[in-house]
Design an enzyme around this catalytic site. Structure first.
Site, PDB file in Angstrom:
ATOM      1  CB  CYS A 349      -0.978   0.160   1.226  1.00  0.00           C
ATOM      2  SG  CYS A 349      -0.682  -1.078   2.472  1.00  0.00           S
ATOM      3  NE  ARG A 378       2.196  -9.105   5.371  1.00  0.00           N
ATOM      4  CZ  ARG A 378       0.949  -9.006   5.157  1.00  0.00           C
ATOM      5  NH1 ARG A 378       0.205  -9.732   5.895  1.00  0.00           N
ATOM      6  NH2 ARG A 378       0.565  -8.429   4.533  1.00  0.00           N
ATOM      7  CD  GLN A 396      -0.346  -8.918   0.120  1.00  0.00           C
ATOM      8  OE1 GLN A 396       0.143  -7.646  -0.392  1.00  0.00           O
ATOM      9  NE2 GLN A 396      -0.855  -9.119   1.312  1.00  0.00           N
ATOM     10  CG  ASP A 398      -2.046  -5.558  -2.435  1.00  0.00           C
ATOM     11  OD1 ASP A 398      -3.308  -5.393  -2.090  1.00  0.00           O
ATOM     12  OD2 ASP A 398      -1.304  -4.825  -1.817  1.00  0.00           O
ATOM     13  CG  HIS A 400      -3.845  -0.295  -2.651  1.00  0.00           C
ATOM     14  ND1 HIS A 400      -2.765  -1.170  -3.043  1.00  0.00           N
ATOM     15  CD2 HIS A 400      -4.115  -0.669  -1.269  1.00  0.00           C
ATOM     16  CE1 HIS A 400      -2.443  -1.836  -1.705  1.00  0.00           C
ATOM     17  NE2 HIS A 400      -3.205  -1.343  -0.969  1.00  0.00           N
ATOM     18  CE  LYS A 480      -9.573  -7.536   9.411  1.00  0.00           C
ATOM     19  NZ  LYS A 480      -8.113  -8.433   9.619  1.00  0.00           N
ATOM     20  CG  HIS A 526      -5.921  -0.951   1.866  1.00  0.00           C
ATOM     21  ND1 HIS A 526      -4.484  -0.980   1.981  1.00  0.00           N
ATOM     22  CD2 HIS A 526      -6.536   0.129   2.319  1.00  0.00           C
ATOM     23  CE1 HIS A 526      -4.148   0.178   2.629  1.00  0.00           C
ATOM     24  NE2 HIS A 526      -5.243   0.888   2.881  1.00  0.00           N
TER      25      HIS A 526
END
Length: 658
Positions: A349, A378, A396, A398, A400, A480, A526
C-alpha cells in the site's frame, strides 16, 4: 421474591435464593433434565448457583454453542483429575477450551505417551460414571495459596499469587476429592459430561508461553455433545488429513519446503503451472474490471514506513537491512547509521500511494484502480509457519482503489460482486461476510471510524449481502471486510480482504484536485481476492483434495499406450492435443496399461487417453476420467476440440459463449 425474565419475554416470580435449575424445573422436567448451565443477564452461571435478584435467565443445553463449550471445559477438568489419580505427583497448570476441544498442561518428570491415552480415557469414563457433584466454593487468596502449596501444586499457587488481587475471592470447583482453581461455570455433576471425548495428541509447551520457563506436557483432546458428533468430527479429521496440502504437494510433485528457506516455497513445475493459471485468470478478471497493473520496489526506506505508521505497528514482522554505502576511500563497506535502514515490504500500500503521488490527480481521474502481484515478506514466528497457509514470502493479488468519498459505496459494491463471481468460478459459493470494526489500538479519530464503518455497512447492504459484526478486528488504519468460505468438507477458510482507509492517504499526503479547485484526500480501498497465491493454492489443494478441475490441473491429459505398436500414434495424438492448447504428458513406458492407469489416477490426472493398435488404426482415443471407471471412445480431432473447450477457464468460457 425475585422476578425472572425468560427468553420469550415472559416473567415469573420465584422465592429468594432460587437457582437456574429451579427455573428450568418450573418450565418442564425435560428441560431441567437437559439443562447444563444458564445465562443470567448474559453471564454464564452454574445451574445450582442462587440468583442474586431480578434477572433475565436463559437455560443452556448441549444444543447451544455455550453448552458445547461447557462440555469441553469440564472434559479438561475430568482429564486433569484422571491424570492426577493415575500418575501421583503430576501438577496441573492450565486447561482452556480451544476450537473443537481442549487441552491441559501438566508438569511431570516422566514423559507421557500416546499409549497412555486409552487408559486415561478409561479413567475419565469412570469419573463420569461416578457422577460426582461439581460444587462451587469461594476461598480467600491466602487460603488458596496455602492449600495448593500443601498438596504440591506450586503452579496453581503461582497463578493465584500473580493474577488474583489481594482481598478478591477465588472460586474453586470440587468434584469428589479432587478440586481445581477455576472461574467456572461447570456442569452440575461429572455424570452430565457425555462420553463423547477423545484424547488426540501430545505436545510440549513452555510455562506461560515463555521459552525461559519450564517445559510442560500438553495433552490435547476433543469433546462433543454426543458420540454421533464425535464420530463425525473424527471422520472430518481423517478426511482433512487425506487432503493436507503439504502431503498432497509432495505426492503430486507441486512444491516443497526445506529448512534453508524457512517460510518460503520451492515451486516445482507442476505447482507453478497452477500458479500461472491462477495469475492469468485473475489478471483477466482485473483487466475487464478496469484495473491498471503496476510493479513497485521490494526494499523501501525506513522513513517511509515510519511515515505510514507501519514501522510502529509492524516493525517486529518486517525484515530490515542496513543501507550499505560503499566507501570512496577504502575497499571495505561501511554500514549506514540506524536511521539509514531499508525494509523488505510486508505490504504494497505505501508504494502504491507513491505512484498516486507521482502526478497531480483530478477528481475526473477517480476512481483509480492500481493492481500488483506484489511479492511481500513478513517475519512470521517460526512456530506459526504452516505449509502454504502461513509463509514468510508471499505474493498477493493486491490492488488499491483511490476514489472520492461519493464513490466509496459503489466501488465497494462492485468489488463484492467481483469477489463473489471469482469464488463462484472456483466452486465456492458459501461465503460468510463479516464487518471487522475498530481495534483498540488504531489510527484516526472516532468520527473517521464512524464514517468508514457506516460506508462499509452501506455497501454490503447495497450488494444485498447479510453480514456479521467482528468487534475490534479491523486493521489499525480502517475497518475491513472478512470473507469466510466453506470448503468441500465443511471447513471454513478466511480468504481475501477489503479495507476502507482514510488514514494512509492523510499520513502520506495523497490528494487530488476536486471539482471546486481545492485539494482533497482520496479514500483508499485496500483489496485482495485470493489474498496470497500461496494460501489460496493451499486452500484449493485441500478443497479439491488435489483433484483439480481440468482447467486448473497442471497436467490435463496423459496419453498412455497399451502396446509399443501405438507409440508413434500416441506421439501424434499428444502433439494434436497440445496444439489444441492442452497440457499433455506422454506415457509410452513398457508397462501394463492397468499399471499406468492406476499410477496416473493416483496422480489425479483429469483425463487419461488410452491408445492401442485399434485406436491407432481408427485414429481414436479411449478417454478415462478421474474417479470414473467408464470409458469414452472419441475421434482424435473431435476429442482434442472437445477437451480444449472443457479445459477453458470459466471466464474464457463465458466470453466465448457471448
Amino acid at each position: 421474591m425475585i422476578e425472572v425474565t425468560l427468553p420469550d419475554g415472559s416473567k415469573r416470580e420465584y422465592e429468594d435464593g432460587a437457582s437456574p435449575l429451579d427455573v428450568a424445573e418450573s418450565i418442564s422436567k425435560s428441560l431441567a433434565k437437559k439443562a447444563l448451565a444458564a445465562k443470567v443477564d448474559g453471564e454464564m452461571f452454574d445451574l445450582t448457583r442462587p440468583l442474586e435478584g431480578d434477572a433475565a435467565v436463559a437455560i443452556v443445553t448441549a444444543n447451544d454453542p455455550e453448552g458445547v463449550e461447557l462440555i469441553r471445559h469440564d472434559a479438561a477438568h475430568v482429564l486433569a483429575q484422571a491424570v492426577q489419580e493415575m500418575f501421583p505427583g503430576t501438577q496441573v497448570t492450565i486447561g482452556p477450551v480451544i476450537d473443537d476441544g481442549f487441552y491441559y498442561d501438566f508438569a511431570r518428570e516422566e514423559p507421557f505417551s500416546t499409549e497412555d491415552f486409552e487408559a486415561i480415557e478409561k479413567k475419565m469414563a469412570e469419573i463420569v460414571d461416578a457422577d460426582y457433584p461439581i460444587v462451587r466454593e469461594i476461598w480467600g487468596k491466602d487460603e488458596a495459596i496455602k492449600t495448593f502449596k500443601s498438596i504440591g501444586e506450586d503452579y496453581k499457587a503461582q497463578i493465584i499469587d500473580d493474577i488474583i488481587p489481594p482481598g478478591e475471592p477465588i472460586t474453586v470447583y470440587r468434584q469428589g476429592e479432587w478440586f481445581d482453581l477455576c472461574r467456572g461455570p461447570h456442569l452440575p455433576s461429572t455424570g452430565k459430561l457425555p462420553k463423547a471425548f477423545k484424547l488426540m495428541k501430545l505436545a510440549g509447551a513452555y510455562w506461560r508461553g515463555d521459552s525461559n520457563n519450564e517445559m510442560l506436557q500438553r495433552i490435547y483432546g476433543t469433546a462433543w455433545s454426543s458420540e454421533k458428533e464425535l464420530k463425525a468430527h473424527l471422520m472430518r479429521l481423517e478426511e482433512a488429513e487425506k487432503r493436507d496440502h503439504r502431503r498432497l504437494g509432495q505426492q503430486l510433485d507441486l512444491f516443497h519446503l526445506q529448512p534453508e528457506a524457512q517460510g518460503s516455497v520451492f515451486w516445482h513445475p507442476k505447482g507453478f503451472r497452477i500458479w500461472r493459471e491462477l495469475e492469468s485468470y485473475i489478471r483477466r478478471r482485473l483487466d475487464e474490471s478496469g484495473y491498471d497493473e503496476v510493479k513497485t520496489p521490494q526494499l523501501l526506506d525506513k522513513r517511509l514506513w515510519e511515515k505510514s505508521g507501519h514501522w510502529e505497528k509492524f516493525r517486529d514482522g518486517m525484515f530490515v537491512v542496513p543501507d550499505i554505502i560503499p566507501s570512496l576511500e577504502q575497499e571495505e563497506v561501511e554500514f549506514a547509521s540506524a536511521e539509514d535502514m531499508l525494509a523488505l515490504k510486508p505490504m504494497n500500500c505505501p508504494a502504491h500511494i507513491q505512484i498516486f503521488n507521482s502526478d497531480q490527480r483530478s477528481y475526473r481521474d477517480l476512481p483509480m484502480k492500481m493492481a500488483e502481484f506484489g511479492c511481500c515478506h513478513r517475519n512470521e514466528p517460526h512456530g506459526a509457519l504452516h505449509g502454504l497457509l502461513r509463509v514468510r514470502q508471499m505474493t498477493q493479488d493486491d490492488a488499491h482503489i483511490f476514489c472520492r468519498e461519493d464513490q466509496v459505496v459503489d466501488q465497494t459494491r462492485e468489488f463484492l460482486e467481483l469477489f463473489a463471481s471469482v469464488y463462484d468460478d472456483f466452486g465456492m459459493t458459501d461465503i460468510v461476510y463479516k464487518l471487522a470494526t475498530r481495534p483498540e489500538m488504531r489510527a484516526g479519530d472516532d468520527a473517521t471510524w464512524d464514517k468508514a464503518e457506516k460506508n462499509l455497512a452501506a455497501a454490503l447492504t447495497a450488494a444485498g449481502l447479510e453480514f456479521e459484526i467482528a468487534e475490534g478486528e479491523g486493521a489499525f488504519y480502517g475497518p475491513k471486510l472478512e470473507f469466510h468460505l466453506t470448503d468441500a468438507i465443511g471447513r471454513t477458510w478466511q480468504a481475501g480482504t477489503f479495507q476502507l482507509d482514510y488514514v494512509l492517504p492523510e499520513r502520506l499526503d495523497a490528494n487530488y484536485i476536486g471539482e471546486d479547485g481545492a485539494k482533497h484526500r482520496p479514500v483508499m480501498l485496500h483489496r485482495a481476492i485470493f489474498g496470497t497465491f500461496e494460501r489460496f493454492t493451499g486452500l484449493l489443494i485441500e478443497h479439491h483434495a488435489g483433484a483439480f478441475p481440468i482447467w486448473l490441473a497442471p497436467v490435463q491429459v496423459v496419453v498412455a499406450t497399451i502396446t509399443s505398436e501405438a507409440d508413434a500414434y500416441a506421439e501424434e495424438a499428444a502433439a494434436i492435443l497440445r496444439k489444441a492448447g492442452l497440457r499433455v504428458e506422454l506415457d509410452t513406458r513398457n508397462e501394463k496399461i492397468n499399471y499406468k492407469v492406476r499410477e496416473h489416477s493416483v496422480a489425479k490426472i483429469p483425463v487419461i487417453a488410452v491408445v492401442g493398435a485399434r485406436e491407432a488404426e481408427d485414429r481414436k482415443l479411449a478417454l478415462r476420467r478421474f474417479g470414473s471407471k467408464a470409458q469414452e471412445i472419441v475421434m482424435l480431432d473431435e476429442g482434442a476440440a472437445s477437451l480444449a473447450e472443457e479445459a477453458l477457464a470459466p471466464d474464457l468460457k463465458r466470453a466465448k459463449a457471448q
